[in-house]
Design an enzyme around this catalytic site. Sequence first.
Site, PDB file in Angstrom:
ATOM      1  N   GLN A 200       0.836  -1.197   0.000  1.00 17.91           N
ATOM      2  CA  GLN A 200       0.000   0.000   0.000  1.00 17.91           C
ATOM      3  C   GLN A 200       0.874   1.251   0.000  1.00 17.91           C
ATOM      4  OE1 GLN A 200      -2.688  -0.009   3.315  1.00 17.91           O
ATOM      5  NE2 GLN A 200      -3.876  -1.754   2.570  1.00 17.91           N
ATOM      6  N   ALA A 222       1.104  -2.724   4.771  1.00 17.00           N
ATOM      7  CA  ALA A 222       0.119  -1.646   4.889  1.00 17.00           C
ATOM      8  C   ALA A 222       0.764  -0.273   4.726  1.00 17.00           C
ATOM      9  CB  ALA A 222      -0.600  -1.747   6.231  1.00 17.00           C
ATOM     10  N   HIS A 223      -0.068   0.750   4.810  1.00 17.68           N
ATOM     11  CA  HIS A 223       0.366   2.117   4.529  1.00 17.68           C
ATOM     12  C   HIS A 223       1.363   2.650   5.562  1.00 17.68           C
ATOM     13  CE1 HIS A 223      -2.270   3.769   7.708  1.00 17.68           C
ATOM     14  NE2 HIS A 223      -3.181   2.919   7.279  1.00 17.68           N
ATOM     15  N   ASP A 224       2.310   3.446   5.064  1.00 24.03           N
ATOM     16  CA  ASP A 224       3.291   4.162   5.882  1.00 24.03           C
ATOM     17  C   ASP A 224       4.281   3.244   6.602  1.00 24.03           C
ATOM     18  OD1 ASP A 224       2.118   7.036   5.685  1.00 24.03           O
ATOM     19  OD2 ASP A 224       0.423   5.828   6.334  1.00 24.03           O
ATOM     20  N   ARG A 242       2.051   1.853   9.673  1.00 22.02           N
ATOM     21  CA  ARG A 242       3.060   2.658  10.349  1.00 22.02           C
ATOM     22  C   ARG A 242       4.017   1.836  11.210  1.00 22.02           C
ATOM     23  NH1 ARG A 242       1.894   7.634  13.358  1.00 22.02           N
ATOM     24  NH2 ARG A 242       3.889   8.243  12.473  1.00 22.02           N
TER      25      ARG A 242
END
Length: 307
Positions: A200, A222-224, A242
């Site tokens: 992502q 996942a994101h970040d 994160r």
Amino acid sequence: MKLVNIAENFNLSIVGDKNFEIKNIAYADEADENDLAVAFSDKDISITKAKVILTEPRINFSDKIFIYCIYGEIISALAKIANFFVESGPRKNYNLSPKYEPKNNFMCGNNVEIGEGTIIEPFVTIGDDVEIGENCLIESNVNIGSGSVIKNNCVIHSGAKIGAKSFLHYDEDGQAKCFFGIGRAVLNDGVQIGCNSIIQRGTLSDTVIDERTLIGNLVVIAHDVKIGADSHIVCQSGIASRAKIGSHVKILAQSGVVDNVEVDDFVMLMSKSVATKNIQRGKIISGLYGREHKSELKTQALLRKLQ
């Protein structure tokens, strides 16, 4: 962009200089001096370089400028402000569907750079503003989302998705919504991504995978998320939003890392393990609660005796 313009648009309260100029929005640990830092805790406030902080109401003894949102609405506020930055120009909107055009055997958006020696197999789709370095191999049926950066000597196997939407969930007016993000997905030199894995793109920052890291089949990043160099993420594992993974880390099959957890260098997660809290350098972890491997083996042995 002046801070007062942001506050007036979204009915937020300011404590401090309302005319301070903001250049960007970022999470507190990555924000620069002229960014609007998003802080979820007192720790975020203490570590950020930014002079302006978006947070929920709290008691503060600081010379920083604060912009407050209602309790429980910080994700909603950051999503609105990020979209405001997109609409006003400083950030690009990578949620729009590219206008693909055929190029050789694959489909390509606008402003795409492809380095020498890179092979792109049939049925690949590449979005807008994508950078692909030299001597890469992009196998068939790969989808590379807009804004993604793939550096030199990378291999992306069939069916992978690079730069998927981030899906940061929040509640607004009793309805569930998603913030798809304004960050990118960045793969540094020598990264390999397995079949049908998903990377992502970031919400406010970039999702970054560092040099020579290998990611197996059916993995979700996942994101970040930030992953260091020379790490191995084995098939069917997942890393939540994160999380920060160090260098030379091994995450074996069907394992997971919880959101915001930091895994230091040279850590190993045994198969079907979950890292639920920060893990120190060199530890070997196993089990659903992220215990040290030897301790988990002793616990399992005791449980068997009770049966």
